[in-house]
Scaffold this active site. Structure first.
Site, PDB file in Angstrom:
ATOM      1  N   SER A   1       2.801  -3.722   8.662  1.00 41.20           N
ATOM      2  CA  SER A   1       1.843  -4.414   7.950  1.00 41.20           C
ATOM      3  C   SER A   1       2.622  -4.715   6.815  1.00 41.20           C
ATOM      4  CB  SER A   1       0.860  -3.203   7.598  1.00 41.20           C
ATOM      5  OG  SER A   1      -0.319  -3.627   6.806  1.00 41.20           O
ATOM      6  N   SER A   2       2.235  -6.027   6.260  1.00 42.54           N
ATOM      7  CA  SER A   2       3.151  -6.544   5.168  1.00 42.54           C
ATOM      8  C   SER A   2       2.749  -6.049   3.763  1.00 42.54           C
ATOM      9  CB  SER A   2       2.837  -8.011   5.072  1.00 42.54           C
ATOM     10  OG  SER A   2       3.192  -8.879   6.257  1.00 42.54           O
ATOM     11  N   GLN A   3       3.491  -6.049   3.067  1.00 41.10           N
ATOM     12  CA  GLN A   3       3.195  -5.636   1.617  1.00 41.10           C
ATOM     13  C   GLN A   3       2.104  -6.289   1.058  1.00 41.10           C
ATOM     14  OE1 GLN A   3       6.576  -6.585  -1.326  1.00 41.10           O
ATOM     15  NE2 GLN A   3       5.726  -5.007  -2.518  1.00 41.10           N
TER      16      GLN A   3
END
Length: 379
Positions: A81-83
């Site tokens: 899950s990206s920043q």
């Protein structure tokens, strides 16, 4: 803090302070979409190890402004899950709005698709990993998201059944843009993608000249595809044609067991090192001017390096302006690095957003990609 709405509100405050979250509809999305639902199988936390929903600290870690690794393959991250701050910046840069059709390459946890759906977009997400796609689809259902779907497939091919799209967003590191995405994008549509440059994957905005023809199935070369810099970033690298090399590409990043030990040290030129974003601006410029630039470990830190032909020497430019060099031609490489550093300073330390390149067809002949050719500063 264990209350999810309060944690979401805290995250929104962090993202607004960061400057990448400004739109009221996207603020509402971050404040209401439950990120923890998209992490139901747990994630790897850099401080606490693997966290599951019942573990202490799970919820608090889920709402930190961090990228969260959700799948490893032989110890290598292959899904995450990206920043959130990067998600916000990319969605805002893309101008995703209610009523738009969006193609997402790389489903991740489904959280990014849910955020775009929350602002009213219709999202089709494609992921090559069946288990990743299944978990993302289940999470979207659990969160009650009805206007986003996940397809298992080769991201290179896009999702023609949902075309045409108003926007394309890519959430995996690639070396170039698939012609299929351009063919599935409406005239005047936009794309954001993390495209390889000097050992990183900075986010680029890809666009075409208004009114020009669409790509044909045989993918002839086009002269209307352009890329603008957006921001520095790091993403997991795609495999297959989306990760193909091309003749003028920078060297692959060095993944050595130990750092390169310098034999030449040029003192720092700044008392206060530039911060991470500004260092990526410098790194991007060095890569635009010199094809030897890549990422390599040097004297205990990994950063921008002019790599020599042995891949065991060259010159590193550090955030304080110091230059460290090693190898048979250390003095020469240190001098070249100094010239590039001077050039960046003399031009007013331009940011990534100041750069533009034409995109040309390269990669594998049977599965070509559009890649940046020559970068130039724009006024």
């Amino acid at each position: 803090m264990t209350d999810a709405p309060a944690l979401r509100a805290r995250l929104v405050d962090v993202l607004r302070a960061d400057g990448g979250l400004t739109r009221a509809d996207l603020i509402h999305a971050f404040a209401t979409v439950p990120r923890e639902v998209f992490l139901a199988d747990g994630f790897h936390d850099r401080e606490q190890g693997f966290l599951r929903p019942d573990d202490d600290g799970f919820l608090d870690a889920a709402y930190r402004n961090d990228a969260l690794v959700t799948k490893l393959d032989d110890g290598r991250p292959v899904s995450s899950s990206s920043q959130p701050s990067l998600m916000a910046l990319m969605i805002e840069e893309l101008g995703v709005a209610a009523g738009m059709r969006v193609l997402e390459i790389g489903a991740g946890t489904g959280y990014n698709a849910a955020l775009m759906a929350a602002v009213g977009a219709d999202v089709t997400s494609v992921d090559v990993q069946p288990d990743v796609a299944a978990r993302a689809a289940a999470a979207l259902t659990a969160a009650g998201v009805g206007n986003a779907r996940v397809r298992v497939g080769d991201g290179y091919l896009g999702a023609p059944e949902g075309a045409p799209y108003d926007r394309v967003i890519v959430t995996v590191g690639i070396t170039g843009v698939s012609p299929h995405w351009l063919a599935q994008l409406r005239p005047g549509g936009l794309m954001v993608a993390p495209i390889a440059h000097a050992g990183n994957n900075p986010v680029l905005r890809v666009w075409t000249e208004p009114g020009d023809g669409r790509a044909r199935p045989d993918w002839p070369a086009r002269d209307d595809v352009w890329a603008d810099g957006v921001c520095g970033a790091g993403f997991m690298a795609a495999a297959g044609p989306l990760g193909a090399s091309y003749p003028w590409a920078h060297p692959a990043p060095v993944r050595a067991d130990g750092p390169i030990v310098p034999t030449v040290r040029v003192p720092p030129r700044w008392r206060q090192p530039v911060d991470g974003l500004r260092y990526h601006d410098l790194w991007f410029a060095v890569g635009a001017w010199d094809r030897r630039a890549t990422s390599a470990p040097f004297d205990g830190g990994t950063g921008c390096v002019l790599l020599d032909e042995t891949r065991g020497g060259g010159a590193a430019i550090q955030a304080d302006g110091a230059i460290l060099a090693a190898g048979a031609h250390a003095e020469s490489y240190a001098g070249d690095a100094g010239i590039l550093l001077d050039r960046w300073v003399d031009l007013g330390t331009p940011g990534i957003e100041r750069w533009r390149a034409a995109m040309v067809l390269s990669g594998e002949p049977e599965a070509p990609i559009y890649v940046p050719r020559e970068w130039a500063l724009v006024v």
